[in-house]
Design a protein around this motif. Structure first.
Motif, short mmCIF file in Angstrom:
data_model
loop_
_atom_site.label_atom_id
_atom_site.label_comp_id
_atom_site.label_asym_id
_atom_site.label_seq_id
_atom_site.Cartn_x
_atom_site.Cartn_y
_atom_site.Cartn_z
N LEU A 1 -21.84 0.18 -2.37
CA LEU A 1 -21.37 -0.76 -3.38
C LEU A 1 -21.45 -0.17 -4.78
O LEU A 1 -20.65 -0.52 -5.66
N PHE A 2 -22.39 0.72 -5.00
CA PHE A 2 -22.53 1.39 -6.29
C PHE A 2 -21.45 2.46 -6.48
O PHE A 2 -20.86 2.58 -7.56
N LEU A 3 -21.20 3.25 -5.43
CA LEU A 3 -20.29 4.39 -5.55
C LEU A 3 -18.82 4.00 -5.48
O LEU A 3 -17.98 4.64 -6.13
N LEU A 4 -18.48 2.96 -4.71
CA LEU A 4 -17.07 2.62 -4.50
C LEU A 4 -16.34 2.31 -5.80
O LEU A 4 -15.24 2.86 -6.03
N PRO A 5 -16.86 1.45 -6.69
CA PRO A 5 -16.15 1.20 -7.94
C PRO A 5 -15.99 2.45 -8.80
O PRO A 5 -14.95 2.64 -9.44
N ILE A 6 -17.00 3.32 -8.80
CA ILE A 6 -16.91 4.56 -9.57
C ILE A 6 -15.81 5.44 -9.02
O ILE A 6 -15.00 6.02 -9.77
N ALA A 7 -15.75 5.56 -7.67
CA ALA A 7 -14.72 6.38 -7.05
C ALA A 7 -13.32 5.84 -7.36
O ALA A 7 -12.40 6.61 -7.66
N LEU A 8 -13.16 4.52 -7.30
CA LEU A 8 -11.85 3.93 -7.58
C LEU A 8 -11.45 4.11 -9.04
O LEU A 8 -10.29 4.43 -9.35
N LEU A 9 -12.42 3.94 -9.95
CA LEU A 9 -12.14 4.12 -11.38
C LEU A 9 -11.76 5.56 -11.71
O LEU A 9 -11.02 5.81 -12.65
N ARG A 10 -12.29 6.49 -10.95
CA ARG A 10 -11.98 7.90 -11.19
C ARG A 10 -10.79 8.38 -10.36
O ARG A 10 -10.54 9.58 -10.26
N GLY A 11 -10.06 7.45 -9.78
CA GLY A 11 -8.84 7.80 -9.07
C GLY A 11 -9.05 8.46 -7.72
O GLY A 11 -8.16 9.17 -7.24
N GLN A 12 -10.20 8.21 -7.09
CA GLN A 12 -10.49 8.84 -5.80
C GLN A 12 -10.10 7.95 -4.60
O GLN A 12 -10.37 8.33 -3.46
N GLY A 13 -9.49 6.80 -4.88
CA GLY A 13 -9.08 5.91 -3.80
C GLY A 13 -8.16 6.56 -2.79
O GLY A 13 -8.38 6.45 -1.57
N PRO A 14 -7.07 7.23 -3.23
CA PRO A 14 -6.17 7.87 -2.26
C PRO A 14 -6.86 8.92 -1.40
O PRO A 14 -6.61 9.00 -0.19
N ALA A 15 -7.74 9.73 -2.00
CA ALA A 15 -8.46 10.75 -1.23
C ALA A 15 -9.38 10.10 -0.20
O ALA A 15 -9.50 10.56 0.94
N LEU A 16 -10.02 9.00 -0.63
CA LEU A 16 -10.90 8.28 0.29
C LEU A 16 -10.11 7.70 1.45
O LEU A 16 -10.56 7.75 2.61
N ALA A 17 -8.92 7.16 1.17
CA ALA A 17 -8.08 6.58 2.22
C ALA A 17 -7.57 7.64 3.19
O ALA A 17 -7.51 7.41 4.41
N ARG A 18 -7.22 8.83 2.66
CA ARG A 18 -6.68 9.89 3.52
C ARG A 18 -7.74 10.48 4.44
O ARG A 18 -7.45 10.88 5.57
N HIS A 19 -8.96 10.55 3.97
CA HIS A 19 -10.01 11.25 4.71
C HIS A 19 -11.12 10.30 5.16
O HIS A 19 -12.25 10.73 5.34
N TRP A 20 -10.78 9.05 5.41
CA TRP A 20 -11.84 8.10 5.73
C TRP A 20 -12.49 8.38 7.08
O TRP A 20 -13.70 8.19 7.24
N LYS A 21 -11.73 8.87 8.05
CA LYS A 21 -12.33 9.10 9.37
C LYS A 21 -13.42 10.17 9.34
O LYS A 21 -14.54 9.93 9.80
N PRO A 22 -13.13 11.38 8.83
CA PRO A 22 -14.20 12.38 8.81
C PRO A 22 -15.35 12.02 7.87
O PRO A 22 -16.51 12.30 8.18
N SER A 23 -15.04 11.39 6.73
CA SER A 23 -16.11 11.05 5.79
C SER A 23 -17.01 9.96 6.35
O SER A 23 -18.24 10.00 6.20
#
Length: 310
Positions: free
Chosen positions: A57-79
């Motif tokens: 919950l702490f990291l997700l908003p930071i990742a989205l604000l820094r534009g990491q949403g698409p990378a997270l969506a593309r690589h969600w299975k291995p991560s």
């Protein structure tokens, strides 16, 4: 012994990365203190589940604000999968361990993580360690065996059998870290670190959700335990991940790895000051042996011709 050095022109400026290194060691050292406080009331699995959920919950908003949403969506299975071995399992194992052994002892065993990482990389990528690293692996495991046989660092009333299971849990957690490191290299190379960190915490949260609900304590834990897990999730996991990846970027992975030497120091200090834990001479001796093994097995220190000339 000879240590690897860098040229003055290529060395990073010390002010920034040294501060990050010490702060990261302090945060990860404190994680063992907070785990012991939280696990005493929550139990091992709920402690780990709450920790990774808060971190996610702490990291997700930071990742989205820094534009990491698409990378997270593309690589969600291995991560997500890496998160099971990088956070879910080891956090639960360490939380179980500190119910029977001191936080400082668990932190010393955690320092063996790079050795397990070297072994997993050897098995996975056929990266045969050189002579110095093989010697380091042997020395490191001798140190662990010495520590396990000494009976130091037990909680009052804990049996030797309980301590043995706790130490085995710590070593299993180190193996999980080693597997996650090689899996990250194999499946997540080139993925932004913040996206990897966020995805791993979400994956760990999903992995631990049902076991945590099943084993949730019948009596609601007190405020002290909740505050401990809040600090554990935000500071010792969320902020620590950001610091760790920034440290790799600024100083390189070899220097970042030296944080494993600082974690037991801070953990022992916190345990002695806040929990009244006793640090014995035997624990210090074993810790020194393990640190020597880690330094050799990871290549931070090498045996070579220069050592012979000396």
């Amino acid at each position: 012994m000879t240590t690897s050095t860098t040229t003055a022109a290529g060395a990073p400026k010390p002010k920034g990365w040294l501060v990050d290194l010490v702060l990261l060691g302090a945060l990860w050292g404190a994680s063992f203190l907070f785990m012991r406080i939280g696990a005493a009331e929550f139990g091992a699995l709920p402690t780990a589940a709450v920790r990774v959920s808060i971190a996610a919950l702490f990291l997700l908003p930071i990742a989205l604000l820094r534009g990491q949403g698409p990378a997270l969506a593309r690589h969600w299975k291995p991560s997500f999968s890496v998160g099971v071995f990088n956070s879910g399992l080891p956090f639960a194992l360490f939380s179980f361990a500190v119910l029977s052994i001191n936080s400082s002892l668990a932190a010393v065993l955690n320092a063996a993580t790079p050795m397990f990482g070297a072994l997993v990389a050897w098995a996975w990528f056929r990266e045969r360690p050189d002579g110095s690293r093989l010697v380091g692996l042997v020395i490191g495991f001798i140190g662990v065996a010495m520590l396990a046989s000494g009976g130091a660092g037990l909680h009052t009333g804990a049996s030797n059998l309980a301590a043995l299971w706790a130490m085995l849990a710590c070593l299993a957690a180190c193996l999980c870290y080693g597997i996650s490191a090689s899996a990250t290299r194999r499946f997540l190379t080139g993925v932004p670190p913040l996206a990897t960190a966020t995805g791993s915490q979400i994956g760990a949260s999903l992995f631990l959700a049902l076991p945590a609900v099943w084993l949730w304590p019948a009596q609601m834990p007190g405020l002290r335990a909740w505050l401990a897990l809040l600090a554990l999730g935000i500071a010792c996991t969320g902020v620590a991940y950001i610091l760790f990846f920034r440290l790799i970027e600024r100083a390189g992975p070899a220097r970042a790895l030296t944080v494993t030497f600082l974690v037991p120091v801070f953990a022992a200090f916190y345990g002695a000051v806040f929990l009244g834990e006793t640090i014995t001479q035997w624990m210090l001796t074993c810790a020194a042996v393990i640190v020597c093994g880690v330094a050799l097995s990871t290549g931070l220190v090498k045996l070579g011709p220069r050592a012979a000339k000396a």
